[in-house]
Write an enzyme that holds these catalytic residues in place. Structure first.
Site, PDB file in Angstrom:
ATOM      1  N   GLY A 272      32.113  66.697  31.529  1.00 40.86           N
ATOM      2  CA  GLY A 272      32.995  66.705  32.768  1.00 40.86           C
ATOM      3  C   GLY A 272      33.415  68.248  33.135  1.00 40.86           C
ATOM      4  O   GLY A 272      33.793  68.957  33.472  1.00 40.86           O
TER       5      GLY A 272
ATOM      6  N   ASP B  92      39.723  73.485  23.548  1.00 39.84           N
ATOM      7  CA  ASP B  92      40.220  72.907  23.228  1.00 39.84           C
ATOM      8  C   ASP B  92      41.342  72.073  23.545  1.00 39.84           C
ATOM      9  O   ASP B  92      41.876  72.410  24.340  1.00 39.84           O
ATOM     10  CB  ASP B  92      40.038  72.483  21.383  1.00 39.84           C
ATOM     11  CG  ASP B  92      40.852  71.324  20.981  1.00 39.84           C
ATOM     12  OD1 ASP B  92      39.014  70.829  19.942  1.00 39.84           O
ATOM     13  OD2 ASP B  92      41.351  70.830  20.754  1.00 39.84           O
ATOM     14  N   SER B  93      41.268  70.190  24.707  1.00 37.57           N
ATOM     15  CA  SER B  93      42.170  69.763  25.307  1.00 37.57           C
ATOM     16  C   SER B  93      42.205  68.413  24.670  1.00 37.57           C
ATOM     17  O   SER B  93      41.596  68.128  23.600  1.00 37.57           O
ATOM     18  CB  SER B  93      41.803  69.612  26.569  1.00 37.57           C
ATOM     19  OG  SER B  93      40.585  69.731  26.903  1.00 37.57           O
TER      20      SER B  93
ATOM     21  N   THR C 114      30.834  74.293  24.504  1.00 38.34           N
ATOM     22  CA  THR C 114      31.277  72.663  24.351  1.00 38.34           C
ATOM     23  C   THR C 114      29.674  71.398  25.868  1.00 38.34           C
ATOM     24  O   THR C 114      29.050  72.073  25.963  1.00 38.34           O
ATOM     25  CB  THR C 114      32.682  72.097  26.119  1.00 38.34           C
ATOM     26  OG1 THR C 114      32.910  71.048  26.837  1.00 38.34           O
ATOM     27  CG2 THR C 114      31.364  72.876  27.688  1.00 38.34           C
TER      28      THR C 114
ATOM     29  N   ASP D  50      41.481  60.968  33.056  1.00 39.76           N
ATOM     30  CA  ASP D  50      41.748  61.605  34.869  1.00 39.76           C
ATOM     31  C   ASP D  50      42.603  59.457  34.535  1.00 39.76           C
ATOM     32  O   ASP D  50      43.188  59.953  36.055  1.00 39.76           O
ATOM     33  CB  ASP D  50      41.139  61.705  34.935  1.00 39.76           C
ATOM     34  CG  ASP D  50      40.934  63.218  34.571  1.00 39.76           C
ATOM     35  OD1 ASP D  50      41.719  63.621  34.851  1.00 39.76           O
ATOM     36  OD2 ASP D  50      40.031  63.998  34.627  1.00 39.76           O
TER      37      ASP D  50
ATOM     38  N   GLY E 238      37.045  61.705  31.830  1.00 37.67           N
ATOM     39  CA  GLY E 238      38.136  61.006  29.969  1.00 37.67           C
ATOM     40  C   GLY E 238      39.468  60.439  30.679  1.00 37.67           C
ATOM     41  O   GLY E 238      39.260  58.984  31.407  1.00 37.67           O
TER      42      GLY E 238
ATOM     43  N   LYS F 165      42.056  69.287  41.504  1.00 32.17           N
ATOM     44  CA  LYS F 165      43.019  69.191  40.361  1.00 32.17           C
ATOM     45  C   LYS F 165      42.652  70.452  39.056  1.00 32.17           C
ATOM     46  O   LYS F 165      43.299  71.114  38.634  1.00 32.17           O
ATOM     47  CB  LYS F 165      41.048  68.017  39.332  1.00 32.17           C
ATOM     48  CG  LYS F 165      42.022  68.200  38.069  1.00 32.17           C
ATOM     49  CD  LYS F 165      40.961  67.236  36.960  1.00 32.17           C
ATOM     50  CE  LYS F 165      41.646  67.681  35.941  1.00 32.17           C
ATOM     51  NZ  LYS F 165      40.301  67.340  34.880  1.00 32.17           N
TER      52      LYS F 165
HETATM   53  P1  ITT Z   1      34.055  69.618  23.319  1.00 28.81           P
HETATM   54  O1  ITT Z   1      34.489  69.854  21.485  1.00 28.81           O
HETATM   55  O2  ITT Z   1      32.224  69.872  23.417  1.00 28.81           O
HETATM   56  O3  ITT Z   1      34.208  70.585  24.230  1.00 28.81           O
HETATM   57  P2  ITT Z   1      34.629  67.527  23.991  1.00 28.81           P
HETATM   58  O4  ITT Z   1      35.403  66.149  24.696  1.00 28.81           O
HETATM   59  O5  ITT Z   1      34.969  66.458  22.512  1.00 28.81           O
HETATM   60  O6  ITT Z   1      33.801  68.280  24.090  1.00 28.81           O
HETATM   61  P3  ITT Z   1      37.672  68.249  23.383  1.00 28.81           P
HETATM   62  O7  ITT Z   1      37.361  67.798  21.923  1.00 28.81           O
HETATM   63  O8  ITT Z   1      38.468  68.914  23.781  1.00 28.81           O
HETATM   64  O9  ITT Z   1      36.567  68.001  23.657  1.00 28.81           O
HETATM   65  O10 ITT Z   1      38.424  66.750  23.215  1.00 28.81           O
HETATM   66  C1  ITT Z   1      39.039  66.862  25.067  1.00 28.81           C
HETATM   67  C2  ITT Z   1      39.504  64.930  25.507  1.00 28.81           C
HETATM   68  O11 ITT Z   1      40.421  65.318  25.721  1.00 28.81           O
HETATM   69  C3  ITT Z   1      38.145  64.755  26.070  1.00 28.81           C
HETATM   70  O12 ITT Z   1      37.045  64.652  25.546  1.00 28.81           O
HETATM   71  C4  ITT Z   1      38.831  64.288  27.256  1.00 28.81           C
HETATM   72  O13 ITT Z   1      39.513  62.745  26.119  1.00 28.81           O
HETATM   73  C5  ITT Z   1      40.484  64.086  27.035  1.00 28.81           C
HETATM   74  N1  ITT Z   1      40.688  65.606  27.744  1.00 28.81           N
HETATM   75  C6  ITT Z   1      40.991  66.645  27.675  1.00 28.81           C
HETATM   76  N2  ITT Z   1      41.209  67.252  29.316  1.00 28.81           N
HETATM   77  C7  ITT Z   1      40.694  66.153  30.058  1.00 28.81           C
HETATM   78  C8  ITT Z   1      40.907  65.723  31.715  1.00 28.81           C
HETATM   79  O14 ITT Z   1      40.859  67.237  32.043  1.00 28.81           O
HETATM   80  N3  ITT Z   1      41.157  65.233  31.591  1.00 28.81           N
HETATM   81  C9  ITT Z   1      40.780  63.814  31.571  1.00 28.81           C
HETATM   82  N4  ITT Z   1      40.810  63.567  29.965  1.00 28.81           N
HETATM   83  C10 ITT Z   1      40.633  65.049  29.765  1.00 28.81           C
END
Ligand code: ITT
Length: 200
Positions: free
Chosen positions: A13, A74-75, A9, A160, A158, A180
């Site tokens: 955050g 991935d989230s 990643t 939150d 993000g 959290k």
């Molecule tokens: P990596 O792929 O490098 O891990 P990324 O930010 O691109 O980083 P993702 O593609 O998984 O990761 O996108 C997840 C997005 O979802 C993240 O950038 C936030 O905008 C949101 N998100 C996920 N988990 C969150 C959390 O715990 N709190 C707030 N926003 C979250």
């Protein structure tokens, strides 16, 4: 079983949370940057699971990752009233480099006039692990809440500040890191992964 983990990643955050959640697992955790892996990963999967696998496979193929467990998260945020947007596109919503204050304000604007009971939303997290022998494990979890009416709190990252978590009566950006991690999509999915890794 290798205790060396590379986390695929670039999201600071996430890294902070992941390190805390996995602190008691006895892993030596490095981010891909710390492991000297600088690759651009195209996350073009249609699901969180597919994207998490794309990340671990890309990193595990690098020479620096040999012998290590590679993990990825991935989230995303699914808002029911918006047809589960931004979902797997959460990081890219309105542009990858757009400040979250702007993204959050836009989501609140799009929910104008939507009553409490229809503001339901969830964070989803898929964690993938690729083992040194090539085996792959996936876990997933969610946290259910609602989109608030304004940004609140300055913890987390993000989305939150706009995610209201009813059991605590607070936005997740108002929770301490420990609070959290206890209830979050990421905390629960990573604890499931720890359990899976203990079995092998
Ligand atoms: P990596 O792929 O490098 O891990 P990324 O930010 O691109 O980083 P993702 O593609 O998984 O990761 O996108 C997840 C997005 O979802 C993240 O950038 C936030 O905008 C949101 N998100 C996920 N988990 C969150 C959390 O715990 N709190 C707030 N926003 C979250």
């Amino acid at each position: 079983m290798s205790k060396q983990v590379i986390f695929a990643t670039g999201n600071k955050g996430k890294v902070k949370e992941i390190e805390m959640i996995l602190a008691d697992a006895g892993f030596e955790i490095r981010t891909m940057k710390e492991a000297g892996i600088r690759i651009d990963i195209v996350e073009d999967g249609k699901t969180y699971e597919e994207n998490a696998l794309i990340k671990v496979r890309a990193v595990a193929a690098q020479p620096q990752a040999q012998g290590c467990i590679v993990m990825a998260d991935d989230s995303g945020l699914e808002i029911d009233a918006l047809g589960k947007e931004p979902g797997v596109y959460s990081a890219r919503y309105l542009g990858e480099d757009t400040p979250y204050s702007v993204k959050n304000a836009e989501l609140i604007r799009r929910l104008e006039g939507v009553p409490d009971e229809k503001r339901t939303a969830r964070f989803v997290c898929a964690i993938a692990a690729k083992l040194p022998d090539g085996g792959e494990i996936i876990t997933r979890s969610t946290i259910e809440g609602r989109i608030g009416y304004e940004e609140k709190g300055s913890n987390g990252f993000g989305y939150d500040p706009i995610f209201y978590y009813p059991p605590y009566g607070k936005h997740t950006a108002e929770l301490s890191e420990e609070e959290k991690n206890q209830v979050s999509h990421r905390g629960k999915a990573l604890r499931l992964m720890k359990e899976e890794l203990k079995k092998i």
